[in-house]
Write a protein that holds these residues in place. Structure first.
Motif, PDB file in Angstrom:
ATOM      1  N   LEU A 196      15.678  -7.893  31.503  1.00 51.53           N
ATOM      2  CA  LEU A 196      14.942  -6.860  30.784  1.00 51.53           C
ATOM      3  C   LEU A 196      15.047  -7.200  29.305  1.00 51.53           C
ATOM      4  O   LEU A 196      16.150  -7.284  28.755  1.00 51.53           O
ATOM      5  CB  LEU A 196      15.523  -5.474  31.067  1.00 51.53           C
ATOM      6  CG  LEU A 196      14.842  -4.313  30.366  1.00 51.53           C
ATOM      7  CD1 LEU A 196      13.369  -4.223  30.750  1.00 51.53           C
ATOM      8  CD2 LEU A 196      15.543  -3.010  30.692  1.00 51.53           C
ATOM      9  N   SER A 197      13.911  -7.446  28.689  1.00 53.87           N
ATOM     10  CA  SER A 197      13.875  -7.908  27.303  1.00 53.87           C
ATOM     11  C   SER A 197      12.967  -7.029  26.468  1.00 53.87           C
ATOM     12  O   SER A 197      12.113  -6.319  26.993  1.00 53.87           O
ATOM     13  CB  SER A 197      13.381  -9.356  27.251  1.00 53.87           C
ATOM     14  OG  SER A 197      14.221 -10.195  28.007  1.00 53.87           O
ATOM     15  N   ALA A 198      13.181  -7.071  25.168  1.00 46.66           N
ATOM     16  CA  ALA A 198      12.377  -6.296  24.219  1.00 46.66           C
ATOM     17  C   ALA A 198      11.920  -7.220  23.104  1.00 46.66           C
ATOM     18  O   ALA A 198      12.579  -8.184  22.763  1.00 46.66           O
ATOM     19  CB  ALA A 198      13.193  -5.145  23.652  1.00 46.66           C
ATOM     20  N   GLY A 199      10.790  -6.883  22.511  1.00 42.57           N
ATOM     21  CA  GLY A 199      10.302  -7.701  21.405  1.00 42.57           C
ATOM     22  C   GLY A 199       8.790  -7.725  21.405  1.00 42.57           C
ATOM     23  O   GLY A 199       8.174  -6.881  22.031  1.00 42.57           O
ATOM     24  N   PRO A 200       8.191  -8.650  20.750  1.00 42.76           N
ATOM     25  CA  PRO A 200       8.801  -9.740  19.997  1.00 42.76           C
ATOM     26  C   PRO A 200       9.305  -9.270  18.632  1.00 42.76           C
ATOM     27  O   PRO A 200       8.869  -8.251  18.116  1.00 42.76           O
ATOM     28  CB  PRO A 200       7.667 -10.739  19.839  1.00 42.76           C
ATOM     29  CG  PRO A 200       6.437  -9.894  19.792  1.00 42.76           C
ATOM     30  CD  PRO A 200       6.722  -8.730  20.700  1.00 42.76           C
ATOM     31  N   PHE A 201      10.202 -10.046  18.092  1.00 41.28           N
ATOM     32  CA  PHE A 201      10.722  -9.821  16.748  1.00 41.28           C
ATOM     33  C   PHE A 201      10.295 -11.011  15.887  1.00 41.28           C
ATOM     34  O   PHE A 201      10.106 -12.110  16.401  1.00 41.28           O
ATOM     35  CB  PHE A 201      12.248  -9.717  16.786  1.00 41.28           C
ATOM     36  CG  PHE A 201      12.733  -8.517  17.539  1.00 41.28           C
ATOM     37  CD1 PHE A 201      12.856  -7.288  16.916  1.00 41.28           C
ATOM     38  CD2 PHE A 201      13.052  -8.603  18.885  1.00 41.28           C
ATOM     39  CE1 PHE A 201      13.277  -6.176  17.613  1.00 41.28           C
ATOM     40  CE2 PHE A 201      13.478  -7.500  19.595  1.00 41.28           C
ATOM     41  CZ  PHE A 201      13.597  -6.272  18.956  1.00 41.28           C
ATOM     42  N   PRO A 202      10.156 -10.814  14.597  1.00 37.14           N
ATOM     43  CA  PRO A 202       9.677 -11.912  13.746  1.00 37.14           C
ATOM     44  C   PRO A 202      10.641 -13.092  13.671  1.00 37.14           C
ATOM     45  O   PRO A 202      10.228 -14.220  13.432  1.00 37.14           O
ATOM     46  CB  PRO A 202       9.480 -11.272  12.374  1.00 37.14           C
ATOM     47  CG  PRO A 202      10.219  -9.990  12.407  1.00 37.14           C
ATOM     48  CD  PRO A 202      10.334  -9.578  13.848  1.00 37.14           C
ATOM     49  N   ASN A 203      11.937 -12.831  13.878  1.00 37.40           N
ATOM     50  CA  ASN A 203      12.921 -13.914  13.828  1.00 37.40           C
ATOM     51  C   ASN A 203      14.194 -13.459  14.540  1.00 37.40           C
ATOM     52  O   ASN A 203      14.344 -12.292  14.904  1.00 37.40           O
ATOM     53  CB  ASN A 203      13.213 -14.336  12.379  1.00 37.40           C
ATOM     54  CG  ASN A 203      13.619 -13.167  11.517  1.00 37.40           C
ATOM     55  OD1 ASN A 203      14.524 -12.409  11.851  1.00 37.40           O
ATOM     56  ND2 ASN A 203      12.919 -12.994  10.399  1.00 37.40           N
ATOM     57  N   LEU A 259      17.207 -13.107  13.414  1.00 35.38           N
ATOM     58  CA  LEU A 259      17.996 -12.137  12.653  1.00 35.38           C
ATOM     59  C   LEU A 259      17.500 -10.714  12.914  1.00 35.38           C
ATOM     60  O   LEU A 259      18.308  -9.792  13.100  1.00 35.38           O
ATOM     61  CB  LEU A 259      17.945 -12.462  11.156  1.00 35.38           C
ATOM     62  CG  LEU A 259      18.732 -11.522  10.235  1.00 35.38           C
ATOM     63  CD1 LEU A 259      20.218 -11.493  10.628  1.00 35.38           C
ATOM     64  CD2 LEU A 259      18.564 -11.931   8.794  1.00 35.38           C
ATOM     65  N   SER A 260      16.196 -10.523  12.952  1.00 34.91           N
ATOM     66  CA  SER A 260      15.639  -9.195  13.247  1.00 34.91           C
ATOM     67  C   SER A 260      16.030  -8.740  14.650  1.00 34.91           C
ATOM     68  O   SER A 260      16.350  -7.576  14.869  1.00 34.91           O
ATOM     69  CB  SER A 260      14.114  -9.212  13.136  1.00 34.91           C
ATOM     70  OG  SER A 260      13.726  -9.491  11.817  1.00 34.91           O
ATOM     71  N   ALA A 261      16.015  -9.665  15.598  1.00 40.72           N
ATOM     72  CA  ALA A 261      16.414  -9.333  16.970  1.00 40.72           C
ATOM     73  C   ALA A 261      17.889  -8.964  17.031  1.00 40.72           C
ATOM     74  O   ALA A 261      18.280  -7.989  17.688  1.00 40.72           O
ATOM     75  CB  ALA A 261      16.116 -10.497  17.897  1.00 40.72           C
ATOM     76  N   THR A 262      18.712  -9.718  16.325  1.00 38.15           N
ATOM     77  CA  THR A 262      20.145  -9.429  16.292  1.00 38.15           C
ATOM     78  C   THR A 262      20.410  -8.076  15.637  1.00 38.15           C
ATOM     79  O   THR A 262      21.239  -7.297  16.107  1.00 38.15           O
ATOM     80  CB  THR A 262      20.903 -10.545  15.543  1.00 38.15           C
ATOM     81  OG1 THR A 262      20.638 -11.781  16.212  1.00 38.15           O
ATOM     82  CG2 THR A 262      22.392 -10.295  15.507  1.00 38.15           C
ATOM     83  N   ASP A 263      19.693  -7.773  14.563  1.00 40.71           N
ATOM     84  CA  ASP A 263      19.817  -6.463  13.911  1.00 40.71           C
ATOM     85  C   ASP A 263      19.433  -5.341  14.867  1.00 40.71           C
ATOM     86  O   ASP A 263      20.100  -4.302  14.917  1.00 40.71           O
ATOM     87  CB  ASP A 263      18.952  -6.381  12.658  1.00 40.71           C
ATOM     88  CG  ASP A 263      19.503  -7.208  11.508  1.00 40.71           C
ATOM     89  OD1 ASP A 263      20.674  -7.646  11.589  1.00 40.71           O
ATOM     90  OD2 ASP A 263      18.748  -7.415  10.539  1.00 40.71           O
ATOM     91  N   ALA A 264      18.376  -5.542  15.641  1.00 43.64           N
ATOM     92  CA  ALA A 264      17.959  -4.526  16.610  1.00 43.64           C
ATOM     93  C   ALA A 264      19.040  -4.327  17.665  1.00 43.64           C
ATOM     94  O   ALA A 264      19.328  -3.193  18.052  1.00 43.64           O
ATOM     95  CB  ALA A 264      16.640  -4.921  17.261  1.00 43.64           C
ATOM     96  N   ALA A 267      20.311 -11.651  21.689  1.00 45.33           N
ATOM     97  CA  ALA A 267      19.085 -12.051  20.983  1.00 45.33           C
ATOM     98  C   ALA A 267      18.827 -13.525  21.277  1.00 45.33           C
ATOM     99  O   ALA A 267      19.720 -14.348  21.202  1.00 45.33           O
ATOM    100  CB  ALA A 267      19.255 -11.837  19.485  1.00 45.33           C
ATOM    101  N   PHE A 268      17.574 -13.840  21.646  1.00 49.86           N
ATOM    102  CA  PHE A 268      17.230 -15.214  21.970  1.00 49.86           C
ATOM    103  C   PHE A 268      15.806 -15.506  21.532  1.00 49.86           C
ATOM    104  O   PHE A 268      15.025 -14.610  21.296  1.00 49.86           O
ATOM    105  CB  PHE A 268      17.393 -15.491  23.471  1.00 49.86           C
ATOM    106  CG  PHE A 268      16.450 -14.689  24.337  1.00 49.86           C
ATOM    107  CD1 PHE A 268      15.232 -15.204  24.718  1.00 49.86           C
ATOM    108  CD2 PHE A 268      16.787 -13.409  24.747  1.00 49.86           C
ATOM    109  CE1 PHE A 268      14.358 -14.459  25.491  1.00 49.86           C
ATOM    110  CE2 PHE A 268      15.927 -12.665  25.527  1.00 49.86           C
ATOM    111  CZ  PHE A 268      14.712 -13.196  25.902  1.00 49.86           C
ATOM    112  N   SER A 269      15.499 -16.782  21.442  1.00 46.26           N
ATOM    113  CA  SER A 269      14.153 -17.224  21.084  1.00 46.26           C
ATOM    114  C   SER A 269      13.432 -17.672  22.341  1.00 46.26           C
ATOM    115  O   SER A 269      14.042 -18.261  23.231  1.00 46.26           O
ATOM    116  CB  SER A 269      14.216 -18.402  20.114  1.00 46.26           C
ATOM    117  OG  SER A 269      14.875 -18.032  18.947  1.00 46.26           O
TER     118      SER A 269
END
Length: 75
Positions: free
Chosen positions: A46-53, A55-60, A72-74
């Protein structure tokens, strides 16, 4: 990703539950991502996103999930 499942229907059920709830994850686009892990087999994340980078994913992960598992992964 925030949760992993061996069964796709369980992952889809979790996705629907998160979308229907007022949980922190529900503010993001949620999706189920199949992933093959060597020596473990196929999992559904179960994933969420996309995030711009990343760091943004890690912050979320830090701000939204507050102590729950989050990776957080790419793509």
């Amino acid at each position: 990703h925030s949760q992993s499942f061996r069964n796709q229907s369980n992952a889809q059920a979790a996705l629907l539950t998160e979308r229907a709830s007022a949980s922190a994850l529900s503010q993001y686009n949620l999706y189920v991502l199949p992933v093959y892990l060597p020596q473990k087999g196929l999992y559904y994340r179960l994933s969420a996103g996309p995030f711009p980078n990343r760091l943004s994913a890690t912050d979320a992960c830090t701000l939204v999930l507050r102590g729950k598992y989050c990776n957080a992964f790419s793509l």
